[in-house]
Each structure stands twice: as C-alpha cells, then as structure tokens.
Design an enzyme around this catalytic site. Structure first.
Site, PDB file in Angstrom:
ATOM      1  N   ASP A 155       0.813   5.338  -1.487  1.00 36.68           N
ATOM      2  CA  ASP A 155      -0.143   5.130  -2.567  1.00 36.68           C
ATOM      3  C   ASP A 155      -1.421   4.544  -1.963  1.00 36.68           C
ATOM      4  O   ASP A 155      -1.473   3.366  -1.603  1.00 36.68           O
ATOM      5  CB  ASP A 155       0.428   4.169  -3.613  1.00 36.68           C
ATOM      6  CG  ASP A 155       1.541   4.791  -4.440  1.00 36.68           C
ATOM      7  OD1 ASP A 155       2.186   5.748  -3.967  1.00 36.68           O
ATOM      8  OD2 ASP A 155       1.780   4.299  -5.561  1.00 36.68           O
ATOM      9  N   LYS A 218      -3.411   8.548  -9.586  1.00 38.53           N
ATOM     10  CA  LYS A 218      -2.840   7.333 -10.179  1.00 38.53           C
ATOM     11  C   LYS A 218      -3.966   6.484 -10.755  1.00 38.53           C
ATOM     12  O   LYS A 218      -5.034   6.386 -10.156  1.00 38.53           O
ATOM     13  CB  LYS A 218      -2.068   6.580  -9.093  1.00 38.53           C
ATOM     14  CG  LYS A 218      -1.507   5.225  -9.479  1.00 38.53           C
ATOM     15  CD  LYS A 218      -0.754   4.619  -8.295  1.00 38.53           C
ATOM     16  CE  LYS A 218      -0.354   3.169  -8.539  1.00 38.53           C
ATOM     17  NZ  LYS A 218       0.351   2.593  -7.352  1.00 38.53           N
ATOM     18  N   LYS A 254       0.332   9.345 -12.331  1.00 35.30           N
ATOM     19  CA  LYS A 254       1.016   8.051 -12.354  1.00 35.30           C
ATOM     20  C   LYS A 254       0.147   6.998 -13.030  1.00 35.30           C
ATOM     21  O   LYS A 254      -0.826   6.530 -12.440  1.00 35.30           O
ATOM     22  CB  LYS A 254       1.364   7.593 -10.933  1.00 35.30           C
ATOM     23  CG  LYS A 254       2.067   6.234 -10.867  1.00 35.30           C
ATOM     24  CD  LYS A 254       2.433   5.863  -9.433  1.00 35.30           C
ATOM     25  CE  LYS A 254       2.998   4.446  -9.331  1.00 35.30           C
ATOM     26  NZ  LYS A 254       3.359   4.083  -7.937  1.00 35.30           N
TER      27      LYS A 254
END
Length: 318
Positions: A155, A218, A254
C-alpha cells in the site's frame, strides 16, 4: 503469492493528459447519490448476515500504531485467520472464513509471516507512509525490502503535491516506479483524498494511478483529518468503471479510515454492487481497511444468531 493467480493484473497504459485534463465532477450530483445510499433502508435478517460475512471477507485487518509490537501483530493475524467464534460459524453454516488480508508496517512483516505462513496476503504500507515525504530512492527501496521480507501487497502513498500542483506526469512516473519495484506483489495506491481538496483532483489522481498500473486505488491512510467518505468513494469507483470500459482492466477499490461499523460497511458494499457489479464484491477487487470494524460485524452476526447483543469487551480485539 498474489491476490488471485488467474486474475489479469492492470498494466501501465500510458499517460493520456488530454483525458485527465478534461475530467469534471458534478459535486451536487455526487452528494445526492451519496445521500441516497445513506438514507435507504438496509438489508435485514439472513440477507444482512450474508452481506456482513462478505464484508468480513474483504477486510484488510489493520494495525498501524506507533506502539505496535510483534505480539500485537501475531494476535491480529490469528484473528484474521479465525475472525468468528466456532459456534457462530456453525450457526451461520460457514467454514474456512478469513479476512482478506492483514495490513502492517514494514517492521511487522516478519511476525505476521510467522503466523500466517502464506495462508493470507500480507499488505505492507510503504513509501514513507503516511506523508510520503522522503526521497524517491528511499521509497522505492522500502518497497523492495518489504517484498523481500514477505509482503504480497504494498500500500503506497502518492506524493500529494503532484496532485495539488497538477503535475500529472510526475505522479504517473512515480506510480510506474512503485509498480516496477513491487514486482509480483500487488500495489494499492493511497490517494489520501482528504488532502486533495476537490473531487476533480480525486478523479484525476485515480485515473493517473490506474494508467500507471496500480492494482487498487485506496482512499486514505487513516491519518488524515478526513478519511473515507461515500462521495469520495463514488468518485473513485466511477473512475474504475470508466477505466474498465476504456482499457479492459479491472482495478480494485479500498476505502480506509473511519469505516468502523457494520452499517458503514454495508453502504460501501451496496455502492460497489450498484456502480461496478457483483464481480467487484470479491477480495481481489474490494477491500476495506479497518480494525474495529471486525468487532462490530461480529456483534451484529451474534445478534442475528442469538437475538442478543454482546458487549464489545466480550469480543477479542484485533
């Protein structure tokens, strides 16, 4: 190990500045659509239980505290592999239930791998998380070290100044370098949407990261003043839909930061199903970055099975 071996990953398609620069977002329409999700009646009884099980399977069970210890991460991983009590799973007719992944800092990859032993993906936050303010060499090297340590998902955080200054080429080049450093590990691009000021910036940053090969986009690090919101999520999932229509690649989404209740998780599931379709309700295309969310889902499922709510302290905390 990857999210799903048969799944065709997104690829860098080249930066189309003509497309990026013409992007507009109707804020009023987005707010109305978001309000319609928040105000509608939710699913009930066995349907709600089924949706909550699906939400549970899509959680990136997360600990990103400065006071993290190997022991805490080991407990997190054990909870991720067995998120519900045996009696609840039997009553619900489910088995082999796990969360989607665990998400930790680089230093906690080794204790996570020790417990998980390849049974769940390990997501590591990287690139000078959460601010992303380090040299490019440092950030790329951090990715490489995390992958070498056993992370199967990375991430990353984008450099927000690239978005705020409209330097889309720099953002694209940065994302391409991150994707290359990840190798076989899947990469989620954290936009830190609370720092990007406008929904148009969110949409443009989403497009640039996808054009550069990001597997997921995300919302947040969870450390900004404003994290995941439905209007932001709506903007991002619609860019995912348009990107799929234009290039044929399926990119995951996400939401992270502030998704702490079963009700909020159901809103995001509904958004995904209505905007992107049933296929986007699987862990290889949808994750929720959360920690306390799992406790509330467990409480709701216990209420469905027994008719009673239990206190939070009766549930093992991840």
């Amino acid at each position: 190990m990857t999210l799903t071996p048969a799944f065709k990953r997104n690829e860098a398609v080249g930066l189309d500045l003509g497309w990026v620069n013409q992007i507009k977002v109707n804020r009023n329409a987005s707010d109305r659509r978001a309000a319609s999700l928040a105000n509608r009646r939710t699913v009930k009884k066995e349907y709600q239980a089924a949706w909550l099980i699906k939400a549970l399977q899509c959680i990136d069970l997360t600990t990103l505290g400065g006071d993290d210890t190997p022991g805490r991460v080991e407990r997190l991983c054990m909870k991720a592999m067995r998120p519900l009590r045996t009696d609840l799973m039997e009553a619900l007719g489910v088995s082999n239930l796990t969360t989607g992944a665990v998400c930790v800092y680089h230093e906690m990859i080794t204790p996570a791998a020790k417990v998980l032993q390849g049974r769940l993906p390990i997501a590591a936050v990287s690139t000078a998380f959460p601010a992303g303010l380090a040299s490019m060499e440092t950030k790329v090297r951090e990715i490489e070290l995390s992958v070498a340590a056993g992370a199967t998902e990375i991430d990353i955080v984008i450099t927000r100044q690239h978005v705020l200054m409209g330097n889309w080429q720099a953002l694209y080049d940065e994302m391409v370098a991150y994707r290359k450093a990840c190798g076989d590990a899947h990469v989620k691009a954290i936009l830190a949407t609370g720092d990007l000021l406008t929904l148009e910036n969110v949409a443009k940053a989403s497009w640039v990261c996808m054009m550069a090969g990001s597997d997921f986009i995300k919302t947040s690090t969870g450390k900004e003043g404003v994290n995941a919101t439905i209007p932001v999520a709506l903007t991002m999932v619609r860019t995912i839909r348009e990107y799929h229509e234009q290039y044929g690649f399926q990119v995951g989404f996400k939401p992270a930061g502030g998704v702490a209740t079963a009700k909020s998780a159901l809103q995001y599931l509904t958004l995904m199903k209505e905007e992107l379709g049933r296929e986007w309700l699987e862990p290889h295309l949808f994750r929720i970055g959360a920690s306390s969310l799992l406790t509330d889902i467990e409480r709701q499922l216990e209420h469905y099975v027994t008719g009673n709510y239990s206190a939070n302290h009766r549930h093992a905390q991840p």
